[in-house]
Design an enzyme around this catalytic site. Sequence first.
Site, PDB file in Angstrom:
ATOM      1  N   TYR A 110       1.042  -1.303  -0.044  1.00 38.68           N
ATOM      2  CA  TYR A 110      -0.087   0.030   0.086  1.00 38.68           C
ATOM      3  C   TYR A 110       0.828   1.286  -0.031  1.00 38.68           C
ATOM      4  O   TYR A 110       1.466   1.701   1.119  1.00 38.68           O
ATOM      5  CB  TYR A 110      -0.951   0.165   1.161  1.00 38.68           C
ATOM      6  CG  TYR A 110      -1.680   1.142   1.298  1.00 38.68           C
ATOM      7  CD1 TYR A 110      -2.495   1.695   0.292  1.00 38.68           C
ATOM      8  CD2 TYR A 110      -1.940   1.788   2.567  1.00 38.68           C
ATOM      9  CE1 TYR A 110      -3.189   2.949   0.425  1.00 38.68           C
ATOM     10  CE2 TYR A 110      -2.721   3.017   2.621  1.00 38.68           C
ATOM     11  CZ  TYR A 110      -3.392   3.454   1.713  1.00 38.68           C
ATOM     12  OH  TYR A 110      -4.182   4.524   1.935  1.00 38.68           O
ATOM     13  N   ASP A 149      -2.046  -1.369  -3.947  1.00 43.94           N
ATOM     14  CA  ASP A 149      -2.649   0.029  -4.290  1.00 43.94           C
ATOM     15  C   ASP A 149      -1.342   0.766  -4.489  1.00 43.94           C
ATOM     16  O   ASP A 149      -0.807   1.245  -3.349  1.00 43.94           O
ATOM     17  CB  ASP A 149      -3.609   0.422  -3.120  1.00 43.94           C
ATOM     18  CG  ASP A 149      -3.886   1.900  -3.591  1.00 43.94           C
ATOM     19  OD1 ASP A 149      -3.211   2.654  -4.511  1.00 43.94           O
ATOM     20  OD2 ASP A 149      -4.687   2.473  -2.843  1.00 43.94           O
TER      21      ASP A 149
END
Length: 259
Positions: A110, A149
Amino acid sequence: MMNATLKFVSWNVNGLRACVKKGFLDYFQTVDADFFCLQETKLQAGQIMLELGDQYEQYWNYAEKKGYSGTAIFTKHKPFSVWYGLEENTESEGRTITLEYDSFYLVNVYTPNARRDLSRLDLRLQWEERFLNYLTQLNDKKTVIVCGDLNVAHQEIDIKNAKSNIGNSGFTYEERACMTRLQKSGFIDTFRYLYPDRIDAYTWWSYMNKVRERNIGWRIDYFLTSTTLASKIADSRIDTTIMGSDHCPILLEMKDLLA
């Protein structure tokens, strides 16, 4: 022994407890992935008990700050080793988990957001340097699959309103250059490898009114692999119909990974 074809799923759930109330477990059971990677779990140890069945191992990296960041991997395949960070086996914001297998590493990430006012852009670029170094070191040892992400729309095709977003967080020249550099260092964007010209393919939409309905989105969630794995990519797709978060899940299928 792993299956001949392995299914990987990655999803920024933007708060796992909220996502569970919106059908997360139904999707999890239906998709039946070998590896299911989460970002932005936003919880601490003991705040959720997921009944995923005995076949899944669970690995969590919690952020020190409550209700913030965090990653997890649920897998049917027990790894040789687990690493929770980059240079050190720790990560205060819970942003990475690496599982090691016989023929590959799986890295769930992330990436830090530069923030709307770009106040964390310098921190973001420092992270990018560290992350690139980490991945290239792994790639020197064995092949690598990276998911998560990555908080950047790489090319204009990856964002609905490219011209008006140039210079905005997630679409700065600096962030996009980092993605270019990463790919030139030995990694493939699996979705673009298979579908180089596909438009309107996004993984994140603002919560603003009817933005997702009108598909005004960004593609900021990725599966990257070592370039040497190109021939083993069976499919890379975006599950846009799945709700529960401002991101949707992405899937990767790899064939003959152990061959």
